[in-house]
Each structure stands twice: as structure tokens, then as C-alpha cells.
Enzyme design. Structure first.
Site, PDB file in Angstrom:
ATOM      1  CG  HIS A  63      -2.067  -0.999   1.039  1.00 30.39           C
ATOM      2  ND1 HIS A  63      -2.866  -1.394   2.084  1.00 30.39           N
ATOM      3  CD2 HIS A  63      -2.531  -1.660  -0.057  1.00 30.39           C
ATOM      4  CE1 HIS A  63      -3.776  -2.267   1.647  1.00 30.39           C
ATOM      5  NE2 HIS A  63      -3.592  -2.446   0.351  1.00 30.39           N
ATOM      6  CG  ASP A  65      -0.293   3.841   3.951  1.00 35.32           C
ATOM      7  OD1 ASP A  65      -0.583   3.023   3.061  1.00 35.32           O
ATOM      8  OD2 ASP A  65      -0.637   3.699   5.142  1.00 35.32           O
ATOM      9  CG  ASP A 210      -1.254  -0.927   7.533  1.00 38.85           C
ATOM     10  OD1 ASP A 210      -0.561  -0.375   8.401  1.00 38.85           O
ATOM     11  OD2 ASP A 210      -1.649  -0.355   6.502  1.00 38.85           O
ATOM     12  CG  HIS A 268      -1.294   2.751   9.905  1.00 35.17           C
ATOM     13  ND1 HIS A 268      -2.615   2.674   9.546  1.00 35.17           N
ATOM     14  CD2 HIS A 268      -0.600   2.813   8.760  1.00 35.17           C
ATOM     15  CE1 HIS A 268      -2.718   2.668   8.236  1.00 35.17           C
ATOM     16  NE2 HIS A 268      -1.494   2.756   7.722  1.00 35.17           N
TER      17      HIS A 268
END
Length: 308
Positions: A63, A65, A210, A268
């Protein structure tokens, strides 16, 4: 032996003026490793004075980010006349994507960049006294977490006991501490276990990237000295966390509690919480008795040995 963690980016997918996207730098006795590289990571490294001397980058997933800082960082390293090879580890099957990203816009670094795919439960890096191990995470894409796990250390050497037994000060002390018996001038043999204590645990640093709450994370983080866990949302967005494959702060606290971790860093953080992370801290602390904090960008943390 030092281990210092610098939080370069602690925000979620949408950066804010206070929080950059994900990136964490670990300096273990001069071995400098970067975990994820969100957009602007090289500027964060300049801003917080970490320098650019890194040997490996560990990518948790693709992803934006977590990876959009790679091309800029590699180009900056090139502009700084880097010659040493850089190694990038990424979930198996994503190697070509990472390689293409690094070389985006015709970027051709003058130093070698090696990209390796790794699967869960592998030793991505193995050195003399520690390894960086992968583990499976529960995100909505091909994702991994990483655990820096040190080997057990030698027990403490009891000099007073050694002298009582007649061992002369000098090389025989070292031999005993290395696990070898020594013979004294009178023929007496002194065994290592007579003067060396039990082995001592090394440190364990765990970075989830994540993830939803996962039993795999709790297992790899058992007795962790520092667990850096996804805490994108507070409980007011628990349903959103489940839908987007993230964790709430309370869920991160529950995992840390199950793992008996020493410290929990909540990262995050979604931009919707702006500068107010009070709910994150309150909810995580209700679930976890250990030290819990939400690091700011640029915050540094020294990780001591468990027995210090």
C-alpha cells in the site's frame, strides 16, 4: 549493546502536518534497518538527524503509505554518493512491483539494489547474534510483519567465585565465560557452570505493519521488549477497522497483553484523530498493563535488555 528506535512516520494512509506515513528506523549497534518507507521518508530522516546509512529495508506490504517513499529515498542515497548495496525485503510475489517502483521515472541508482521476496515464518536476515524473522499478518493484501529477535546472551561471569576457586586473573576468565573448562596449576579443573550464571534473554522488537488483531502476532510478540502495533482507529470506528483490515487501539492492547509485552507503541494513527490520541491511550491501557504510548514523528526510544 544499544538498540535505538526512531519513529519516522506514525500516521495512517492520509498524512497530516504532524504525522508522516509509516516508517521506523532501528539502529542495533550500528546495524541500521528501515521498516517501511512511506512518502517523504528521506525528508524525515533529514529532519530528525538519523542519517542515511541503512543496510536493509523491510517492506510490510505494497500500500502506498508504506512504499511510496522508496524511489525518493533511493534517489537521495544516490545523490549522496552511496556505493554500498541496499537490500530490500518484501512479501514474496511483490518483488517485481517493488523493483519497478524503485526505478520509477527512469531512476537508475549507481549502487546495487537487491530486492528479495520472503514468505511468512522465514529468517529474512540472520547475523551472528540476532535474526529478523517474518510473520503473517491479517491485512487485505499480501502482507508481513517483522520481528528482530536476539539470541540468548551468556550468563554473568562471577569473578569473585572464580578467584575463590583459584582461577588466576587473565585468559582463563575468558575461556570459562566462553563455556570451556580450565585446569589450574595444581591440576584442579574448574567447569564453566561453577562461575557462569544462567543464560540471559536477548531483546525482541516486533513491527506489525497494518493488520487486524491476530494470534500470530501475539505468538511472535511473546515477551517482546517493544511491540509496534497497528492502531489506526479508536473503538468509535471498530467496524471500520474490521472492514479495512486494521486494528483499534484496544485490540492492539489486547494483543500486547496476550503476548506479555513490555512496551506497546500505537502507530498508523488515522488522520481523523488529528492531534488527539487520548482515546487511543485510554482504550489500550484498559486492555494492557504495560507501558503504552503513541509516538510522535521523530520520537526516539532506547530498548534495554530485559534484565537491565
Amino acid at each position: 549493546m544499544s538498540m535505538r528506535v526512531t519513529f519516522l512516520g506514525t500516521g495512517g494512509a492520509v498524512p497530516t502536518t504532524e504525522r508522516n506515513p509509516s516508517s521506523v528506523l532501528v539502529n542495533r549497534e550500528g546495524d541500521r534497518m528501515l521498516f517501511d518507507a512511506g512518502e517523504g521518508t528521506q525528508r524525515q530522516m533529514m529532519r530528525f538527524g538519523t542519517g542515511f546509512t541503512i543496510s536493509e529495508i523491510f517492506v510490510s506490504h505494497l500500500h502506498g503509505d508504506h512504499v511510496l517513499g522508496l524511489p525518493g529515498l533511493v534517489q537521495t542515497l544516490d545523490f549522496n554518493d552511496r556505493e554500498e548495496a541496499l537490500t530490500v525485503y518484501t512479501p514474496a510475489g511483490t518483488e517485481d512491483d517493488i523493483d519497478a517502483l524503485i526505478h520509477a521515472a527512469g531512476n537508475r541508482p549507481s549502487f546495487p539494489v537487491h530486492v528479495y521476496g520472503v514468505g511468512p515464518d522465514e529468517a529474512a536476515v540472520r547475523r551472528d547474534d540476532y535474526e529478523v524473522r517474518t510473520f503473517r499478518t491479517d491485512h487485505n493484501t499480501n502482507s508481513l510483519g517483522y520481528a528482530l529477535i536476539e539470541d540468548e546472551r551468556k550468563g554473568r561471569f562471577n569473578r569473585e567465585k572464580a578467584e575463590e576457586l583459584g582461577v588466576p586473573v587473565g585468559p582463563k576468565f575468558s575461556k570459562l565465560h566462553e563455556g570451556n573448562a580450565v585446569e589450574l596449576e595444581d591440576g584442579t579443573v574448574v567447569e564453566p557452570e561453577q562461575v557462569v550464571g544462567d543464560s540471559r534473554p536477548g531483546r525482541r522488537f516486533v513491527y506489525t505493519g497494518d493488520t487486524r488483531p491476530s494470534s500470530t502476532v501475539a505468538e511472535i510478540a511473546e515477551d517482546a521488549d517493544l511491540l509496534i502495533h497497528d492502531a489506526t482507529f479508536a473503538e468509535d470506528r471498530a467496524e471500520r477497522a474490521a472492514d479495512t483490515a486494521h486494528s483499534t487501539a484496544r485490540q492492539a492492547g489486547e494483543i500486547a497483553s496476550r503476548a506479555n509485552a513490555e512496551r506497546l507503541a500505537l502507530t498508523h494513527i488515522s488522520s481523523r484523530y488529528a492531534g488527539d490520541v487520548s482515546a487511543h491511550l485510554e482504550e489500550a491501557r484498559e486492555a494492557f498493563d504495560g507501558e503504552t504510548f503513541v509516538p510522535d514523528d521523530g520520537e526516539r526510544l532506547d530498548v534495554p535488555f530485559p534484565d537491565e
